[in-house]
Design a protein around this motif. Sequence first.
Motif, PDB file in Angstrom:
ATOM      1  N   LEU A 106     -25.615 -18.615  44.032  1.00 33.47           N
ATOM      2  CA  LEU A 106     -26.164 -19.900  43.621  1.00 33.47           C
ATOM      3  C   LEU A 106     -25.801 -20.178  42.167  1.00 33.47           C
ATOM      4  N   TYR A 107     -25.943 -19.137  41.336  1.00 38.16           N
ATOM      5  CA  TYR A 107     -25.629 -19.236  39.907  1.00 38.16           C
ATOM      6  C   TYR A 107     -24.174 -19.679  39.711  1.00 38.16           C
ATOM      7  N   TYR A 139     -22.613 -27.656  28.589  1.00 42.94           N
ATOM      8  CA  TYR A 139     -23.575 -27.628  29.693  1.00 42.94           C
ATOM      9  C   TYR A 139     -23.479 -26.327  30.472  1.00 42.94           C
ATOM     10  N   GLY A 140     -22.245 -25.825  30.569  1.00 47.19           N
ATOM     11  CA  GLY A 140     -22.051 -24.525  31.216  1.00 47.19           C
ATOM     12  C   GLY A 140     -22.888 -23.461  30.525  1.00 47.19           C
ATOM     13  N   ILE A 165     -20.010 -23.969  38.813  1.00 45.81           N
ATOM     14  CA  ILE A 165     -18.831 -24.715  39.282  1.00 45.81           C
ATOM     15  C   ILE A 165     -19.157 -26.206  39.364  1.00 45.81           C
ATOM     16  N   THR A 166     -20.365 -26.513  39.865  1.00 44.24           N
ATOM     17  CA  THR A 166     -20.772 -27.923  39.958  1.00 44.24           C
ATOM     18  C   THR A 166     -20.795 -28.570  38.581  1.00 44.24           C
ATOM     19  N   VAL A 167     -21.401 -27.855  37.630  1.00 42.92           N
ATOM     20  CA  VAL A 167     -21.478 -28.374  36.259  1.00 42.92           C
ATOM     21  C   VAL A 167     -20.086 -28.688  35.749  1.00 42.92           C
ATOM     22  N   ARG A 168     -19.169 -27.751  36.004  1.00 46.58           N
ATOM     23  CA  ARG A 168     -17.784 -27.903  35.549  1.00 46.58           C
ATOM     24  C   ARG A 168     -17.130 -29.151  36.152  1.00 46.58           C
ATOM     25  N   ILE A 169     -17.355 -29.311  37.462  1.00 42.08           N
ATOM     26  CA  ILE A 169     -16.744 -30.460  38.151  1.00 42.08           C
ATOM     27  C   ILE A 169     -17.326 -31.764  37.621  1.00 42.08           C
TER      28      ILE A 169
END
Lengths: 282, 269
Positions: free
Chosen positions: B254-255, B43-44, B260-264
């Motif tokens: 933002l990128y 997803y990253g 980071i959100t995707v990772r979490i």
Amino acid sequence: MQIIFDKINYVYSSGTAFERHAIKDINLTIHKGEFVGLIGHTGSGKSTLIQHMNGLIKATSGHIYFNGLDIYDQDYKLRELRSKVGLVFQYPEHQLFETSVFKDVNYGPKNLGLDKLEAEVRTYEALKMVGIGEELWDASPFELSGGQKRRVAIAGILAMKPEVLILDEPTAGLDPRGRDDILEQISVLHKESGMTIILVTHSMEDVANYVDRILVMNQGSLVMDEPTKTVFSRYKELEQMHLAAPQVTYIMNALKQEGFHVATDITTVNEAKLEILKELKK
Amino acid sequence: MIRDITIGQYYPANSVIHRLDPRLKLVGTFLFIISLFTFNTFYGYIAVTLFLVSVIKVSKVPFRFIARGLKAVVVILLFTVTFNLFLTPGDPIFKLGFLKITREGLRFAAFMGIRLMFLILGSSLMTFTTTPNQLTDGLEKLLWPLRHIKVPVHEIAMMMSIALRFIPILLEETDKIMKAQMARGADFESGGILKRAKSLIPLLVPLFVSAFRRANDLAMAMEARCYRGGEGRTKMKPLRYHGRDYVAYLILLLYIAILITVRILEGLL
């Protein structure tokens, strides 16, 4: 008819942002033994045009015939063409590389696959032709003066005994003496050997003094192809292309306007002198 | 013929990316490369791909022009991918003699290939949209604080811009000398390796001579204009951040935040 250009077009870096139509629809015939001048403003396509003549650049479209043969034919030997159409680039002294003057001039004939003796005879003749004395033959080409280097570089082409000699700005950056020397030698060469010569230049005085016919390039197109005097009589059009007639032509025009009865189709200082003397003696 | 080399070349176009401050583009490229190596999950990479594609679109540089830069590294790319494919230990899914492909190897090879490709695409996008002069200006300004620890920042930047400026000049010169020697019957293409190497002498000697001549002329011209290093020099076009640069910095933040959100989120699943 030695060289024929049939609708030659050339496009640089086609298909990119740097695309440039350098040569547009050129039709041209050069006859054997002619002395032709090629003039045009910087970027008008002169250098690109002459590189077509010995096959260094391949036209995007169109055909070129040399001695009746199409040089883009599959089995045409381009290397042979290059030995028959000698091209002297701008600042040819920048291409010298050998350890001695003689060896450098010998490079061309050696590449032709001639035997050693024949190649050396040609080298010898070429160096004599451009007036480089024997005392300089063993010197490094990098030790010579600017004018001498240039003559050695021209000899490098002459040693290949081309049928056509093309010179791109052979006098650029030389002092007046060096300029006259080189042009004089080219002119002698033309008269003695009957070689076809194409002279590319910025200097209107140079072409006026030596050539019989002038080609004028403007923005990639061939806009004039006429005898020297006819071209310079159209100096108003030349000026629009950032070119000009020889200065002496302007003087004759000015004299005429002041009421002197002189001809205005004068292009060399010598002609002008005779014409003015004629007028004064009346 | 030699004109067609595109690496490190500037592609003139009228786009927002072209007008951005070079400092931002340097920082952005740097962040992009870091993100390539830290967020290497499925997803990253979707997020990274979307980002890269949209930046390329906005830059108005034709994709096939950028992709040409990949050609130069195709060998390294294949090399890395093959090695990763066959030499990663793990769960085998295919076997042929001593060669075996593992699930882990497949995954690793794919990521490695994409990573390298994106690396080249991202950094060549920077050189395509920034003139060499802007680039060195940006670098000089970014590294400026390092002068306190005695790094000759200005000199490095000046050397870089001169070196970059000389690349097209030397290419053109090579082309010219090559043609001039071909007009004298030189043959650069046929023959064995020894003959070919020898045939390069008439090309290399004049090229070196002219490089030295040009360097000499340039040094002379700089001294004649009283150049004496960076001390107290001002710029004709000083770099200043504009509104769009701040917006671009925000987008960059933002990128990174999205990644980071995707990772979490992936960690939670």
